[in-house]
Design a protein around this motif. Structure first.
Motif, PDB file in Angstrom:
ATOM      1  N   GLY A   1      -2.113   2.939  25.030  1.00  0.00           N
ATOM      2  CA  GLY A   1      -0.723   3.406  24.506  1.00  0.00           C
ATOM      3  C   GLY A   1      -0.485   2.838  23.233  1.00  0.00           C
ATOM      4  N   LEU A   2      -1.295   2.201  22.600  1.00  0.00           N
ATOM      5  CA  LEU A   2      -0.952   1.863  20.971  1.00  0.00           C
ATOM      6  C   LEU A   2      -1.757   2.595  20.187  1.00  0.00           C
ATOM      7  CD1 LEU A   2      -0.890  -2.207  21.166  1.00  0.00           C
ATOM      8  CD2 LEU A   2       1.244  -0.381  20.802  1.00  0.00           C
ATOM      9  N   GLU A   3      -2.520   3.522  20.397  1.00  0.00           N
ATOM     10  CA  GLU A   3      -3.307   4.251  19.604  1.00  0.00           C
ATOM     11  C   GLU A   3      -2.533   5.129  18.623  1.00  0.00           C
ATOM     12  OE1 GLU A   3      -6.117   6.804  21.913  1.00  0.00           O
ATOM     13  OE2 GLU A   3      -7.080   5.047  22.471  1.00  0.00           O
ATOM     14  N   GLU A   4      -1.397   5.680  19.057  1.00  0.00           N
ATOM     15  CA  GLU A   4      -0.804   6.526  18.108  1.00  0.00           C
ATOM     16  C   GLU A   4       0.151   5.670  17.202  1.00  0.00           C
ATOM     17  OE1 GLU A   4      -0.777   9.742  17.839  1.00  0.00           O
ATOM     18  OE2 GLU A   4      -2.047   9.809  19.267  1.00  0.00           O
ATOM     19  N   SER A   5       0.547   4.496  17.672  1.00  0.00           N
ATOM     20  CA  SER A   5       0.986   3.417  16.531  1.00  0.00           C
ATOM     21  C   SER A   5      -0.138   2.720  15.669  1.00  0.00           C
ATOM     22  CB  SER A   5       1.558   2.139  17.451  1.00  0.00           C
ATOM     23  OG  SER A   5       2.465   2.582  18.234  1.00  0.00           O
ATOM     24  N   ALA A   6      -1.178   2.748  16.173  1.00  0.00           N
ATOM     25  CA  ALA A   6      -2.327   2.271  15.305  1.00  0.00           C
ATOM     26  C   ALA A   6      -2.745   3.367  14.375  1.00  0.00           C
ATOM     27  CB  ALA A   6      -3.741   1.928  16.321  1.00  0.00           C
ATOM     28  N   ILE A   7      -2.790   4.550  14.544  1.00  0.00           N
ATOM     29  CA  ILE A   7      -2.875   5.644  13.649  1.00  0.00           C
ATOM     30  C   ILE A   7      -1.757   5.461  12.410  1.00  0.00           C
ATOM     31  CG2 ILE A   7      -2.827   8.207  13.360  1.00  0.00           C
ATOM     32  CD1 ILE A   7      -4.353   8.175  15.940  1.00  0.00           C
ATOM     33  N   ASP A   8      -0.746   5.274  12.791  1.00  0.00           N
ATOM     34  CA  ASP A   8       0.481   5.161  12.095  1.00  0.00           C
ATOM     35  C   ASP A   8       0.198   4.043  11.034  1.00  0.00           C
ATOM     36  OD1 ASP A   8       1.669   7.724  12.773  1.00  0.00           O
ATOM     37  OD2 ASP A   8       3.116   6.620  14.012  1.00  0.00           O
ATOM     38  N   ARG A   9       0.073   2.807  11.762  1.00  0.00           N
ATOM     39  CA  ARG A   9      -0.169   1.695  10.939  1.00  0.00           C
ATOM     40  C   ARG A   9      -1.408   1.824   9.970  1.00  0.00           C
ATOM     41  NH1 ARG A   9       1.586  -3.643  13.230  1.00  0.00           N
ATOM     42  NH2 ARG A   9       3.442  -2.884  14.457  1.00  0.00           N
ATOM     43  N   VAL A  10      -2.609   2.358  10.469  1.00  0.00           N
ATOM     44  CA  VAL A  10      -3.471   2.467   9.317  1.00  0.00           C
ATOM     45  C   VAL A  10      -3.280   3.415   8.249  1.00  0.00           C
ATOM     46  CG1 VAL A  10      -6.087   3.581   9.306  1.00  0.00           C
ATOM     47  CG2 VAL A  10      -5.338   2.128  11.236  1.00  0.00           C
ATOM     48  N   CYS A  11      -2.536   4.506   8.758  1.00  0.00           N
ATOM     49  CA  CYS A  11      -1.849   5.379   7.356  1.00  0.00           C
ATOM     50  C   CYS A  11      -1.075   4.500   6.248  1.00  0.00           C
ATOM     51  CB  CYS A  11      -1.284   6.701   8.123  1.00  0.00           C
ATOM     52  SG  CYS A  11      -2.156   7.783   8.877  1.00  0.00           S
ATOM     53  N   GLY A  12      -0.360   3.849   6.925  1.00  0.00           N
ATOM     54  CA  GLY A  12       0.612   3.098   6.196  1.00  0.00           C
ATOM     55  C   GLY A  12      -0.063   1.866   5.139  1.00  0.00           C
ATOM     56  N   GLU A  13      -1.193   1.268   5.833  1.00  0.00           N
ATOM     57  CA  GLU A  13      -2.033   0.358   5.082  1.00  0.00           C
ATOM     58  C   GLU A  13      -2.791   0.850   4.200  1.00  0.00           C
ATOM     59  OE1 GLU A  13      -2.181  -2.897   5.251  1.00  0.00           O
ATOM     60  OE2 GLU A  13      -0.692  -3.050   6.919  1.00  0.00           O
ATOM     61  N   PHE A  14      -3.326   2.203   4.685  1.00  0.00           N
ATOM     62  CA  PHE A  14      -4.112   3.066   3.573  1.00  0.00           C
ATOM     63  C   PHE A  14      -3.275   3.474   2.463  1.00  0.00           C
ATOM     64  CE2 PHE A  14      -6.018   6.875   2.118  1.00  0.00           C
ATOM     65  CZ  PHE A  14      -7.478   6.483   1.924  1.00  0.00           C
ATOM     66  N   LEU A  15      -2.225   4.048   2.693  1.00  0.00           N
ATOM     67  CA  LEU A  15      -1.413   4.463   1.430  1.00  0.00           C
ATOM     68  C   LEU A  15      -0.994   3.248   0.371  1.00  0.00           C
ATOM     69  CD1 LEU A  15       0.758   7.213   3.343  1.00  0.00           C
ATOM     70  CD2 LEU A  15      -1.076   7.763   1.502  1.00  0.00           C
ATOM     71  N   TYR A  16      -0.703   1.933   1.345  1.00  0.00           N
ATOM     72  CA  TYR A  16      -0.301   0.902   0.657  1.00  0.00           C
ATOM     73  C   TYR A  16      -1.370   0.429  -0.278  1.00  0.00           C
ATOM     74  CZ  TYR A  16       1.451  -3.937  -0.202  1.00  0.00           C
ATOM     75  OH  TYR A  16       1.667  -5.049  -0.628  1.00  0.00           O
ATOM     76  N   ALA A  17      -2.459   0.319   0.317  1.00  0.00           N
ATOM     77  CA  ALA A  17      -3.624  -0.343  -0.469  1.00  0.00           C
ATOM     78  C   ALA A  17      -4.017   0.647  -1.636  1.00  0.00           C
ATOM     79  CB  ALA A  17      -4.837  -0.590   0.380  1.00  0.00           C
ATOM     80  N   LEU A  18      -3.785   1.913  -1.390  1.00  0.00           N
ATOM     81  CA  LEU A  18      -4.080   3.044  -2.655  1.00  0.00           C
ATOM     82  C   LEU A  18      -3.031   2.676  -3.574  1.00  0.00           C
ATOM     83  CD1 LEU A  18      -5.281   6.226  -1.141  1.00  0.00           C
ATOM     84  CD2 LEU A  18      -6.469   4.836  -2.078  1.00  0.00           C
ATOM     85  N   LYS A  19      -1.845   2.614  -3.240  1.00  0.00           N
ATOM     86  CA  LYS A  19      -0.941   2.444  -4.192  1.00  0.00           C
ATOM     87  C   LYS A  19      -0.911   1.057  -4.967  1.00  0.00           C
ATOM     88  CE  LYS A  19       3.937   2.620  -5.098  1.00  0.00           C
ATOM     89  NZ  LYS A  19       5.458   2.279  -4.572  1.00  0.00           N
ATOM     90  N   SER A  20      -1.435   0.064  -4.162  1.00  0.00           N
ATOM     91  CA  SER A  20      -1.379  -1.333  -4.819  1.00  0.00           C
ATOM     92  C   SER A  20      -2.558  -1.459  -6.050  1.00  0.00           C
ATOM     93  CB  SER A  20      -1.552  -2.328  -3.718  1.00  0.00           C
ATOM     94  OG  SER A  20      -0.433  -2.257  -2.882  1.00  0.00           O
ATOM     95  N   THR A  21      -3.473  -0.465  -5.850  1.00  0.00           N
ATOM     96  CA  THR A  21      -4.599  -0.605  -6.388  1.00  0.00           C
ATOM     97  C   THR A  21      -4.252   0.583  -7.837  1.00  0.00           C
ATOM     98  OG1 THR A  21      -5.922   0.819  -5.032  1.00  0.00           O
ATOM     99  CG2 THR A  21      -6.230  -1.461  -4.986  1.00  0.00           C
ATOM    100  N   GLY A  22      -3.520   1.398  -7.286  1.00  0.00           N
ATOM    101  CA  GLY A  22      -3.155   2.534  -8.605  1.00  0.00           C
ATOM    102  C   GLY A  22      -3.995   3.544  -8.229  1.00  0.00           C
ATOM    103  N   LYS A  23      -4.811   3.626  -7.164  1.00  0.00           N
ATOM    104  CA  LYS A  23      -5.655   5.030  -6.945  1.00  0.00           C
ATOM    105  C   LYS A  23      -4.853   6.092  -6.157  1.00  0.00           C
ATOM    106  CE  LYS A  23      -9.669   1.882  -6.958  1.00  0.00           C
ATOM    107  NZ  LYS A  23     -10.914   1.517  -6.166  1.00  0.00           N
ATOM    108  N   LEU A  24      -3.609   5.944  -6.190  1.00  0.00           N
ATOM    109  CA  LEU A  24      -2.875   6.921  -5.317  1.00  0.00           C
ATOM    110  C   LEU A  24      -2.233   8.009  -6.334  1.00  0.00           C
ATOM    111  CD1 LEU A  24      -1.830   7.497  -2.539  1.00  0.00           C
ATOM    112  CD2 LEU A  24       0.247   6.381  -3.229  1.00  0.00           C
TER     113      LEU A  24
END
Length: 123
Positions: free
Chosen positions: A47-70
Motif C-alpha cells: 500500500g505504500l508503493e505509490e507513495s514511495a515512488i512519489d517520495r523517490v521522485c521528490g528526493e531525486f529532484l531535490y538532490a539534482l537541484k541541490s547539486t546544480g545538476k537539474l
C-alpha cells in the motif's frame, strides 16, 4: 519500481539520463529504508508503493537541484497544481522556483498519513 519512477520523472519534464542512475538507486534505497524503519517492516508494504515512488521522485529532484545538476528540467513548464491522494496544492501566483520547491516538498512527504496504517508493533 525503477521504471515507474523514471516514467513519473519524464511526465514531470525531467529527462532521466544514465549518469544519474546511481543517484536514483541511492534515493530508492533511502526512501525504502526510511519507510521500512518507520513501519517496522523488512519489506515495503504494498500500500505504500505509490507513495514511495512519489517520495523517490521528490528526493531525486531535490538532490539534482541541490547539486546544480537539474539543467534539463524547465522550471517555467507551468506546474500550476499537484494532487497527491486527497491533498491538493495550488501554485498559481508563485514564482516558478517557489512552485518547484512546493512540488518537491509535496512529493517528498507523499503518503505521510498512510504510514501509520502499515506500522507494526516493535518489541
Amino acid at each position: 519500481m525503477e521504471d515507474k519512477i523514471i516514467e513519473n520523472l519524464r511526465s514531470m519534464g525531467c529527462e532521466f539520463v544514465e549518469e544519474h542512475y546511481s543517484l536514483l538507486k541511492f534515493c530508492i534505497d533511502k526512501v525504502v529504508t526510511d519507510l521500512n524503519s518507520r513501519c517496522h517492516t523488512k519489506e515495503l508494504p504494498k500500500g505504500l508503493e505509490e507513495s514511495a515512488i512519489d517520495r523517490v521522485c521528490g528526493e531525486f529532484l531535490y538532490a539534482l537541484k541541490s547539486t546544480g545538476k537539474l539543467e534539463e528540467f524547465d522550471l517555467e513548464q507551468g506546474v500550476s497544481s499537484v494532487k497527491v491522494g486527497d491533498t491538493s496544492v495550488n501554485f498559481s501566483g508563485t514564482s516558478p522556483d517557489a512552485a518547484f520547491n512546493n512540488l518537491i516538498g509535496t512529493l517528498r512527504n507523499s503518503g505521510e498519513e498512510l504510514i501509520k496504517c502499515f506500522r507494526k508493533i516493535q518489541f
